[in-house]
Design an enzyme around this catalytic site. Structure first.
Site, PDB file in Angstrom:
ATOM      1  N   SER A  96       5.870  -3.453  -2.845  1.00 44.45           N
ATOM      2  CA  SER A  96       4.954  -3.031  -3.889  1.00 44.45           C
ATOM      3  C   SER A  96       4.530  -4.228  -4.752  1.00 44.45           C
ATOM      4  O   SER A  96       4.021  -5.221  -4.242  1.00 44.45           O
ATOM      5  CB  SER A  96       5.611  -1.933  -4.724  1.00 44.45           C
TER       6      SER A  96
ATOM      7  N   ASP B  24       4.264  -2.716   1.968  1.00 43.04           N
ATOM      8  CA  ASP B  24       3.222  -1.954   1.288  1.00 43.04           C
ATOM      9  C   ASP B  24       2.847  -2.606  -0.046  1.00 43.04           C
ATOM     10  O   ASP B  24       3.050  -2.029  -1.116  1.00 43.04           O
ATOM     11  CB  ASP B  24       3.643  -0.505   1.064  1.00 43.04           C
TER      12      ASP B  24
ATOM     13  N   HIS C 190       4.709   5.255  -0.161  1.00 45.90           N
ATOM     14  CA  HIS C 190       4.806   3.881  -0.639  1.00 45.90           C
ATOM     15  C   HIS C 190       6.163   3.273  -0.304  1.00 45.90           C
ATOM     16  O   HIS C 190       6.266   2.075  -0.037  1.00 45.90           O
ATOM     17  CB  HIS C 190       4.568   3.864  -2.149  1.00 45.90           C
TER      18      HIS C 190
END
Length: 387
Positions: free
Chosen positions: A230, A258, A318
Site C-alpha cells: 500500500s 498493491d 487490498h
C-alpha cells in the site's frame, strides 16, 4: 451537530465538481494528483461566482475539524462498493488538494520511527536511524540476505481479515531461515485514509533510505529486498532512490504489494529504476491500489480487477496481495502462482498469450519484464498450482 460541517463540505464538493469537471478532464496525465480547478464561465447570476473565495475559506475550516468524515475509516471502506469508494475518494481528494486543505504534512515524530528484527521467537527493536541494536544481537546473521517489510495500512486487521500482515510474513520467512527479516511498521501511523493522504511519504522514505545506507555498511551481505504494501510501496520506492543517490548503487529488489493509489503524489510513487529489479502485485486495481503497470514486472492476478475471488470488499482486496506473497514464501509453494506474459487482459482471456510461465511472488526471477496475468483461488491456498 458535529455532522453539519461535513454536510456543508459535501455540498460544496458537489458544486465544485459540477463547475470543475471540464477543466479537470483537460489536465495532463502527468499531473501528480487529480486536481480539480474551477474555470469561470458566463451564466445568469454571474455574481455568484464571486462567492467562491469564501467557499475556499469555509472548506479550509471545515475539513481539518472533520477528518474522520472527510476520509473513510477502514470499516466504512469494507462495506462500501469499490467503484463508489474509488470515484468519491479521488474526487474529494482533487477538490481538497485544490483548496490546499489536503497537504502531505503529516510526519510521525522521528523518535517514534523504529524497525524490528524478527528471529525465532525474539524481536529486537532499534531506532530507524541506528540499526546497531539488532545488528549486534544474536538473532542477526550478517552473512544472510536482508528482507525489509514496510507496512502501509494499520497492520492489526485480524478482526476483519483473520490475519496480521506482520505476523503472517514473519511466520513465512521463519520457515526459510535464509534471510534476516526486518519490519518497519509504517502502518501504525496510517489508520485512516485521512492519515494515508496527508502522510509525508517522501520524508519517511528518505529517512528509511538513509538508514539503509548505514545498514549496508555494517553487514557482509548488502543484498537488500524491500517489500512495501500500500503506502509502504511509495515509501520503499523513495527509500530506493535515496539509497541510490547516496551510494551510487541500487537496492537489489523492491516488491510492491498493491501500491496505493488514492490521494498520493504520483511523482514520488514506486516505479521501475528504484531498484535493480522492481516487481509489483496488483489486487485492488483502480480503487485503493494502482491500476497501471509501474514496475519491471507487473502481475495482475485475475486481471486488473477491483475484487479478486473470495473478496467482497476493497479492504480484503487490498490486503490480498500480501496473502499471495506470503503463500509464495512458504517452502514448496514457490511455484503456486504461475503467470504468463500478455499484452492485455483480453489477450489472456482469449488465450492468445504464449511463452514460459513465471512464478509470482518470492521466486519471481529478476530478469523478467512486462505484464503478467494469472488466476487464483477464492481461499487459501490461493495459488492454482498448489499441490
Amino acid at each position: 451537530m458535529r455532522f453539519i460541517p461535513v454536510i456543508l463540505f459535501l455540498l460544496l464538493a458537489v458544486l465544485s465538481l459540477s463547475l470543475c469537471e471540464p477543466r479537470a478532464k483537460a489536465r495532463s496525465r502527468a499531473d501528480p494528483l487529480p486536481v480539480a480547478r474551477p474555470v469561470p464561465f458566463n451564466f445568469p447570476g454571474k455574481g455568484l461566482w464571486n462567492l467562491i473565495p469564501s467557499f475556499s475559506d469555509l472548506v479550509r475550516k471545515v475539513v481539518p475539524g472533520a477528518g474522520e468524515i472527510f476520509f473513510l475509516s477502514k470499516n466504512v471502506l469494507a462495506g462500501t462498493p469499490s467503484k463508489v469508494v474509488s470515484y468519491y475518494v479521488n474526487k474529494v481528494c482533487g477538490i481538497a488538494s485544490y483548496w490546499n486543505v489536503l497537504k502531505p504534512n503529516y510526519a510521525p515524530q522521528e523518535a517514534d520511527l523504529h524497525w524490528e528484527l524478527y528471529s525465532d521467537n525474539s524481536v529486537v527493536s532499534a531506532p530507524l536511524k541506528d540499526p546497531s541494536p539488532f545488528i549486534e544481537s544474536k538473532g542477526f546473521n550478517p552473512d544472510l540476505n536482508i528482507t525489509i517489510l514496510v507496512t502501509g495500512w494499520e497492520s492489526l486487521v485480524s478482526d476483519k481479515l483473520g490475519e496480521d500482515v506482520i505476523d503472517s510474513m514473519r511466520k513465512a520467512y521463519r520457515q526459510r531461515e535464509t534471510e534476516n527479516l526486518i519490519v518497519f511498521d509504517a502502518g501504525r501511523f496510517v489508520n485512516s485514509l485521512y492519515r494515508w493522504a496527508t502522510l509525508n511519504a517522501l520524508w519517511v522514505g528518505e529517512v528509511l533510505g538513509n538508514a539503509l545506507v548505514h545498514l549496508s555498511k555494517k553487514v557482509n551481505n548488502p543484498r537488500i529486498h524491500l517489500i512495501g504494501h500500500s503506502v509502504g510501496a511509495t515509501i520503499v520506492g523513495v527509500a530506493g532512490r535515496r539509497y541510490h543517490g547516496s551510494t551510487g548503487e541500487y537496492i537489489s529488489r523492491i516488491t510492491g504489494l498493491d501500491p496505493a493509489m488514492p490521494c498520493l503524489d504520483a511523482s514520488i510513487g514506486l516505479r521501475k529504476g528504484d531498484a535493480t529489479f522492481v516487481d509489483v502485485i496488483h489486487t485492488n486495481s483502480g480503487v485503493l491500489g494502482k491500476r497501471e503497470p509501474i514496475g519491471d514486472a507487473d502481475f495482475y492476478p485475475n486481471g486488473p480487477v477491483a475484487l479478486p475471488p473470495g473478496c467482497l470488499n476493497v479492504v480484503c482486496a487490498h490486503f490480498r496481495a500480501v496473502s499471495y506473497y506470503v503463500e509464495s514464501v512458504q517452502p514448496g509453494s514457490e511455484d503456486n502462482f504461475l503467470a504468463i506474459r500478455c499484452g492485455s487482459i483480453d489477450e489472456y482471456n482469449t488465450k492468445k498469450c504464449s511463452g514460459k510461465r513465471i512464478p509470482m511472488g518470492y521466486s519471481t526471477p529478476s530478469y523478467v519484464r512486462g505484464t503478467y496475468y494469472l488466476e487464483t483461488n477464492a481461499k487459501s491456498p490461493y495459488g492454482q498450482n498448489s499441490v
